[in-house]
Design a protein around this motif. Structure first.
Motif: not given
Length: 547
Positions: A196-212
């Motif tokens: 599942g995800r939470l989308a960031g704000v401020g553009g499409e090419d945002l860095p992603t943090i993955v929690v596993v």
């Protein structure tokens, strides 16, 4: 028992037949009586692991039993069911049963395993991997003690220790029988993972943090594997982090410029099969995946429900100025400023591709050149509590789990909102008041997770474990999806087997004339047939009189 006693009678008849006949017939007449009603005690047994991983077989290979009970103290264990209590269990005794080709081994566990002396618990946890290291032909079972089962053990111990024929002849014995069929491979088993995800704000090419966090448990017996600390604590922490950051991402003022991706992996205890397939699906077979964009880092949560230490396990030390370096520094800042009682360290271990099993889940990501690490209170992946049936609910200290959850939440928030560079002090707390970590929520999740075994062989795609985890993720996150992995039919990475939980019956028998006649049959080559007819007629006549 019949076979042992028959050898004695055989020798008696060979050495002095006339004298034996004179002594033996009165004994038969004295002992003769109608056959007693057969008594049985029915109980559930849990079979040792049986699986194949990368073509290598592990655990027991058999699942059926019909033989007499003995304890390990008996001299002859061949084709017998050897009963042991956990309090008296040792690897030497277990190996004795295997060397003598026992028919089966049944290990009796206490009702409350958490109340066992810590030295016995630790010893057994360390022996579990050795028991599973190689395949075992004989079936190995575990059973929870009750009064009747302990009585069976005590009586069997008495008869097993006795070397006197008369005592053996008058003692009760037990025939142990399983009601299930022989085990067979389970076809088309699907290991399920969730994202599942939470989308960031401020553009499409945002860095992603993955929690596993992997949600499955492991131990020497699948049906007794509750995985409280490993990895119920990691799952409960992930769900709490998802709840906290979903609140932050609800408001424009706190909606950060990072995508957050939460992943609950299946098959973690089987070399992280769920993570392996998820990476293949996202990196090799799709054009739209957050993993193909700018991954800041992957944080794996594993065994975080106890202790006063936190260790960040890495395959490659982070470079200065990288996002993973900032997380390392923020963890150090939060621990030193807010929780000085906690000892924090980074542990560097290179990935050894020659090993059959990866050490930590982050290594799956490291192989695919994604920056990743695992946070755990354990300093080594080799510690026994990561894969033990002794990892039960009391092994999780909810207060320490809550503290560790807050450490991770605060460190992630400091990275996401760049608080250190903005001059925020180290003791600044983001998650307070209505936004604080909920200890009761963590406790409820751990209670639920440890209320059922979560071994990968028991959690299919229709399992309540999967559906409930999916429900919780969907409550906080967007685009919740399932991912499945099935073993390749031609060259399977893993193979699971059934008959892991069965019913066993202990049938009581008492030494009577009926058993004497059975023994005589075993030595019939030394007797004339007319003598058998005479003995049988004597039994019928005396039995009729006693009625």
């Amino acid at each position: 028992m019949f076979e042992e006693a028959s050898e004695v009678f055989d020798n008696m008849f060979k050495s002095s037949f006339p004298l034996t006949f004179i002594v033996f017939i009165p004994a038969v007449l004295i002992l003769v009586s109608p056959l007693p009603a057969e008594a049985a005690h029915e109980f559930t047994v849990y079979r040792m692991q049986q699986y194949d991983l990368q073509g290598q077989p592990y655990g027991t290979r058999n699942a059926i039993l019909n033989t007499e009970a003995r304890t390990v103290e008996a001299e002859v264990l061949s084709r017998r069911c050897v009963i042991m209590r956990l309090a008296d269990f040792s690897y030497d005794k277990y190996q004795k049963a295997l060397r003598q080709s026992a028919g089966a081994v049944v290990i009796i566990l206490p009702k409350n395993m958490s109340a066992m002396p810590q030295d016995i618990v630790q010893q057994f946890m360390e022996l579990e991997p050795e028991m599973l290291a190689t395949e075992t032909i004989i079936p190995v079972y575990f059973a929870m003690e009750d009064d009747e089962l302990l009585s069976i053990y005590t009586q069997t111990l008495t008869s097993s220790s006795s070397q006197v024929l008369l005592h053996t002849a008058t003692a009760n014995g037990f025939q142990m029988v399983t009601s299930g069929a022989q085990s067979k491979a389970i076809s088309d088993w699907a290991i399920t993972s969730l994202e599942g995800r939470l989308a960031g704000v401020g553009g499409e090419d945002l860095p992603t943090i993955v929690v596993v966090a992997h949600y499955d448990s492991f131990g020497v017996a699948p049906w007794l594997s509750y995985g409280a600390d490993s990895n119920g604590s990691g799952v409960s922490m992930l769900l709490e982090l998802a709840r906290l950051f979903s609140k932050l991402y609800t408001y424009k003022r706190t909606h950060a410029g990072f995508n957050l991706l939460f992943f609950l992996s299946g098959g973690g205890k089987f070399n992280y099969q769920g993570t392996k397939r998820w990476l293949e699906d996202n990196l090799d077979h799709t054009d739209s995946s957050l993993l193909q964009d700018n991954v800041a880092f992957v944080l794996c949560l594993d065994t975080l429900g106890n202790g006063d230490s936190l260790h960040l396990h890495v395959s490659k030390p982070p470079k200065e100025g990288s996002p993973q370096y900032y997380l390392l520094k923020e963890l150090e800042t939060v621990v030193s400023s807010q929780y000085p009682e906690v000892k924090f360290s980074m542990i560097h271990k290179k990935i050894n591709l020659a090993d059959d099993m990866l050490a930590w889940e982050h290594e799956r990501f490291g192989i695919r050149r994604l920056p990743a690490f695992t946070l755990s209170h354990l300093p080594s992946h080799r510690l026994a509590q990561r894969s033990s049936i002794m990892d039960v609910r009391p092994h999780v200290d909810v207060k320490k789990l809550s503290r560790n959850t807050k450490v991770v939440a605060e460190a992630l928030a400091r990275v996401i909102y760049n608080l250190t560079e903005k001059g925020a002090p180290g003791d600044l707390q983001i998650f307070t008041e209505q936004m604080q970590v909920q200890e009761e929520h963590l406790s409820a999740v751990v209670d639920w997770l440890t209320a059922q075994p979560r071994a990968a062989q028991l959690v299919d795609k229709d399992s309540s474990v999967v559906s409930t985890l999916e429900y919780h993720l969907a409550h906080y996150l967007k685009d919740v999806k399932r991912h499945y992995v099935k073993a390749d039919k031609r060259d399977p990475e893993f193979v699971f087997y059934d008959q892991l939980k069965q019913t066993m019956n202990a049938y009581r028998y008492t030494f009577t004339t009926h058993t004497f006649l059975k023994m005589l049959c075993l030595v019939s080559v030394n007797l004339d047939l007319s003598l058998f007819k005479l003995l049988h007629r004597c039994r019928e006549e005396i039995g009729w009189l006693l009625r």
